[in-house]
Structure formats: C-alpha cells, structure tokens
Scaffold this active site. Structure first.
Site, PDB file in Angstrom:
ATOM      1  N   HIS A   1       0.848  -1.187   0.000  1.00 48.74           N
ATOM      2  CA  HIS A   1       0.000   0.000   0.000  1.00 48.74           C
ATOM      3  C   HIS A   1       0.888   1.244   0.000  1.00 48.74           C
ATOM      4  O   HIS A   1       1.701   1.440   0.902  1.00 48.74           O
ATOM      5  CB  HIS A   1      -0.915   0.017   1.226  1.00 48.74           C
ATOM      6  CG  HIS A   1      -2.085  -0.915   1.117  1.00 48.74           C
ATOM      7  ND1 HIS A   1      -3.174  -0.839   1.954  1.00 48.74           N
ATOM      8  CD2 HIS A   1      -2.333  -1.925   0.258  1.00 48.74           C
ATOM      9  CE1 HIS A   1      -4.041  -1.785   1.617  1.00 48.74           C
ATOM     10  NE2 HIS A   1      -3.543  -2.453   0.593  1.00 48.74           N
TER      11      HIS A   1
ATOM     12  N   LYS B   1       0.683   0.146  14.899  1.00 51.16           N
ATOM     13  CA  LYS B   1       2.052   0.095  15.399  1.00 51.16           C
ATOM     14  C   LYS B   1       2.374  -1.110  16.282  1.00 51.16           C
ATOM     15  O   LYS B   1       3.539  -1.311  16.642  1.00 51.16           O
ATOM     16  CB  LYS B   1       2.354   1.379  16.207  1.00 51.16           C
ATOM     17  CG  LYS B   1       2.419   2.627  15.366  1.00 51.16           C
ATOM     18  CD  LYS B   1       3.539   2.548  14.356  1.00 51.16           C
ATOM     19  CE  LYS B   1       3.428   3.622  13.314  1.00 51.16           C
ATOM     20  NZ  LYS B   1       3.899   3.191  12.011  1.00 51.16           N
TER      21      LYS B   1
ATOM     22  N   TYR C   1      -9.686   5.229   6.966  1.00 55.12           N
ATOM     23  CA  TYR C   1      -9.910   5.643   8.350  1.00 55.12           C
ATOM     24  C   TYR C   1     -11.002   6.707   8.330  1.00 55.12           C
ATOM     25  O   TYR C   1     -10.832   7.767   7.710  1.00 55.12           O
ATOM     26  CB  TYR C   1      -8.641   6.231   8.952  1.00 55.12           C
ATOM     27  CG  TYR C   1      -7.550   5.229   9.249  1.00 55.12           C
ATOM     28  CD1 TYR C   1      -7.382   4.727  10.538  1.00 55.12           C
ATOM     29  CD2 TYR C   1      -6.672   4.795   8.251  1.00 55.12           C
ATOM     30  CE1 TYR C   1      -6.368   3.814  10.821  1.00 55.12           C
ATOM     31  CE2 TYR C   1      -5.665   3.883   8.523  1.00 55.12           C
ATOM     32  CZ  TYR C   1      -5.525   3.405   9.810  1.00 55.12           C
ATOM     33  OH  TYR C   1      -4.518   2.497  10.088  1.00 55.12           O
TER      34      TYR C   1
ATOM     35  N   TYR D   1       3.505   6.852   9.866  1.00 59.84           N
ATOM     36  CA  TYR D   1       2.734   5.655   9.520  1.00 59.84           C
ATOM     37  C   TYR D   1       3.628   4.606   8.870  1.00 59.84           C
ATOM     38  O   TYR D   1       3.537   3.411   9.201  1.00 59.84           O
ATOM     39  CB  TYR D   1       1.578   6.028   8.586  1.00 59.84           C
ATOM     40  CG  TYR D   1       0.492   4.972   8.534  1.00 59.84           C
ATOM     41  CD1 TYR D   1      -0.666   5.092   9.299  1.00 59.84           C
ATOM     42  CD2 TYR D   1       0.624   3.847   7.724  1.00 59.84           C
ATOM     43  CE1 TYR D   1      -1.660   4.128   9.264  1.00 59.84           C
ATOM     44  CE2 TYR D   1      -0.368   2.885   7.672  1.00 59.84           C
ATOM     45  CZ  TYR D   1      -1.501   3.020   8.451  1.00 59.84           C
ATOM     46  OH  TYR D   1      -2.479   2.046   8.417  1.00 59.84           O
TER      47      TYR D   1
END
Length: 389
Positions: free
Chosen positions: A72, A296, A200, A384
């Site tokens: 991604h 994470k 999100y 990220y």
C-alpha cells in the site's frame, strides 16, 4: 539444558528474534505457554512497516509475504463525507505491506522448525531466576516434568500478561498508561475489500475502519462503548452502522456478508520502563501496548527485536556489551514516538464521550490541516510508514 538466549514467548517477536539470532550463529530456546495450534489460530491485523519488511527479508522469511501480501502506497482519511488520500510513496518514498500477523507467525514457525529450532510449546509454570546475576536460568513444567534451562540472557517476548514483566523488580519498574473510553468492534468477512487501501473514517457517530486481509477477506471495525456486548451486534446491525460512518461512495459499493469472526477490543496506551533488568529484557507487548489506530503494535515489537538482536550479535561476535547496556534507552526512544503517533491518531479519529463542541471542531481543523498541507500529510506519512531504527 544450556543455551545462549532463552526466549519466553513464541509469538512473532520471539520467533523473529530466534530466527535472527540463528542466522548469526547464536543459539536460543523458545518457550511458549500455549499450543502451536492456538498460536497459529490467533487472528491479528497486519500492516507492516518497511523496516519490518526488511527484517523479515534479512531473516530469510519474506518470500510468501511478497507473493501474497499487498503493498500500500497510501491510505485514505474520511470525514464530512469526503475521502482524502495520504500518499506515503510520494511523501516519504516508502510504503507499507498488508500481510496478516498470523501469516508472519506461520512463516517464522516454518523457518524455525526447518532449522530444527528448540521450540517448546505448552510450557507451564515458566519462572525466571537470577537474571540480576551473570548466570540466569529458567524453569518450566512440561507433561508434568520440571525442566531447567541455563542461559546467558533472557528475552521476555511473552506479552502484556506474561511472566517476564511480572518478574521484574517492582521497586524499579515504572508504568505509564492511558485507558480509552471506547473499544473497537471488529468483524472478519469473506468479502472483497471496499477499497484498495485502508479507509480511516471520522464520524460524529464514532470511528470506523475499512481494512483487508486479502482480495477476498476483509476486516471492518466500528467504535463502540466499552460496555457493549458482541451478542448485541448482529451482522445486519454492524453493516448498517458501518455504512452510516463511511463516505457515500464506499457505503454504496461495499460488499457485505456473514461474519466469520467478531469481537470487541478495548483500546489502551501502555509503556513499562526500563526494559532491561540485569540480563533479562522486555520485548514487544511485555513492555508496551498501543491502540491499533496507528498500526504500530507488531511494528513496535519488531523494532525492539532489532535493537536487542543487534545488541546480542555485537556481544557474541565482538564481546562488545555497549548496545546491551543501551537497549532500554534505544528502544524506548522509538517506542515513545510510536506511542505519541498512535495516541494522536486515536484522538484525531474517534468520538470522545465528554468532548465539547470546541474539541470536535479542533478534530475537524486538524484533519483539514493534515489533508490540505504537504507538511501535515508528510508528518503523518512519515510516522505511519515507520520512523527509522
């Protein structure tokens, strides 16, 4: 039994540490309280930072990940019925890999078993001894028989509820915690994902996440109160609620189906300091928990494995103990930055029960900034895809 490193816990962090040490010629024994079938049956998310992808490649376990995983290059933030893409590749030159944690564990198990590693499952009553001396040892019970392992070091990779952190001297251990006033209701369905990248969604009814496991397996989440019960959520109710929280385009095109797994997970931020107690080290969830908003959890465990494996390799190859002494400091520096990002993402995307209208406007202003400013988007993208080790 004698080994160089006794590893407590056969999740991905314990297995990855064992595999990296094996590649460096360092012997280890891995003890796991549960059965192998139980470990491989745990369904876990998997958004892998570039650093973890590189570690798996270097450990010789990355081939199936590259064949079956999904790269991604960005993600989408949805609010006020519009989606905004954060382009990781353009902003940082890096991507993430979507590949389930369960699959990572399977690949590591195959590699360790292929090397005739000492993996001991269903090890009961594990206890850590004398790790404040230069001769630590571990005991466990298997099939009713007591066993002892003498070792140079102990790596506690046994999770939040494991014996490792519980064995640390409480007079030295400090913990920091934030409990969030909501959880995530998640379902797994054999349906194609609604988007090629994760969505999100921030909505006044609560957060939602559209995620994926493969081209035919999707994972969806909605924010729910902590006291909600899974039994109260039929599949129909879940899909109806999810559609309300995502943008119209996604709501109109989403493919629904029966759930094959459904659960509610509470959200927590947690850090234990220090992470080194003599010759015993805390690794992964034994030392820290993050809310899943920032993806994470597994990645943070992998960064601990990076610091600890490099320290042990330096010690055994060069008799240099400097990195061992610095393990806790080095690991915690990165941990707190990841904790900050996960806390920020959670605060940005969720509806808080006591939030005043002012705070709700601040959320929208922050989202507008992140999605309209190159600097704001770059800061999110950098965190990220993963900060450097």
């Amino acid at each position: 039994m004698r080994t160089q490193v006794a590893i407590i816990g056969a999740g991905p962090s314990g297995l990855l540490l064992s595999q990296i040490l094996h590649k460096a010629g360092i012997d280890s024994v891995v003890l796991e309280r549960k059965s192998l079938d139980y470990v491989l049956g745990r369904i876990r998310a998997g958004v892998l930072e570039q650093g973890l992808v590189d570690m798996l490649d270097a450990a010789g376990v990355g081939s199936r990940m590259h064949a079956e995983g999904h790269v991604h290059d960005g993600t989408e933030l949805s609010f006020e019925n519009k989606r905004h893409r954060i382009d990781f590749k353009a902003l940082t030159g890096k991507s993430v890999m979507v590949y389930g944690q369960t699959e990572v564990t399977k690949d590591l198990v195959d590699a360790r078993q292929g090397a005739d590693a000492k993996l001991i499952y269903e090890a009961e009553d594990v206890a850590l001894h004398d790790f404040d001396t230069d001769k630590p040892w571990v005991t466990y019970r298997k099939d009713g028989v007591e066993h002892r392992i003498d070792c140079d070091y102990i790596a506690g990779c046994d999770g939040y509820h494991g014996v490792s952190r519980a064995s640390a001297p409480q007079s030295v251990l400090k913990t920091f915690e934030r409990i969030y006033p909501f959880g995530w209701l998640g379902i797994l369905s054999e349906t194609p994902p609604v988007s090629d990248e994760l969505i999100y969604a921030r909505h006044e009814r609560g957060f939602a996440l559209c995620s994926m496991r493969s081209d035919v397996l999707s994972r969806y989440y909605v924010q729910v109160p902590l006291d909600d019960k899974v039994e109260a959520w039929s599949d129909e109710r879940f899909w109806d609620e999810l559609r309300l929280r995502i943008d119209e385009k996604a709501a109109d095109t989403i493919v629904t189906g029966p759930s094959i797994e459904k659960s509610i997970a509470p959200l927590r931020s947690f850090v234990a300091e220090p992470m080194k107690f003599g010759r015993m080290f805390l690794v992964g969830d034994a030392a820290h928990i993050v809310p899943p908003t920032g993806a994470k959890g597994l990645n943070l465990a992998a960064s601990d494995v990076h610091y600890l494996s490099q320290a042990l390799i330096a010690f055994y190859s060069e008799r240099d103990g400097g990195l061992i002494e610095a393990y806790s400091e080095n690991a915690l520096r990165r941990i707190w930055k990841a904790e900050r990002f996960s806390w920020w993402m959670t605060g940005l995307m969720h509806t808080f029960p006591d939030a005043a209208p002012f705070e709700q406007r601040m959320q929208l202003a922050e989202l507008d900034y992140v999605t309209s400013s190159t600097a704001g988007a770059a800061a999110m993208a950098e965190n990220y895809v993963g900060l450097p080790y």
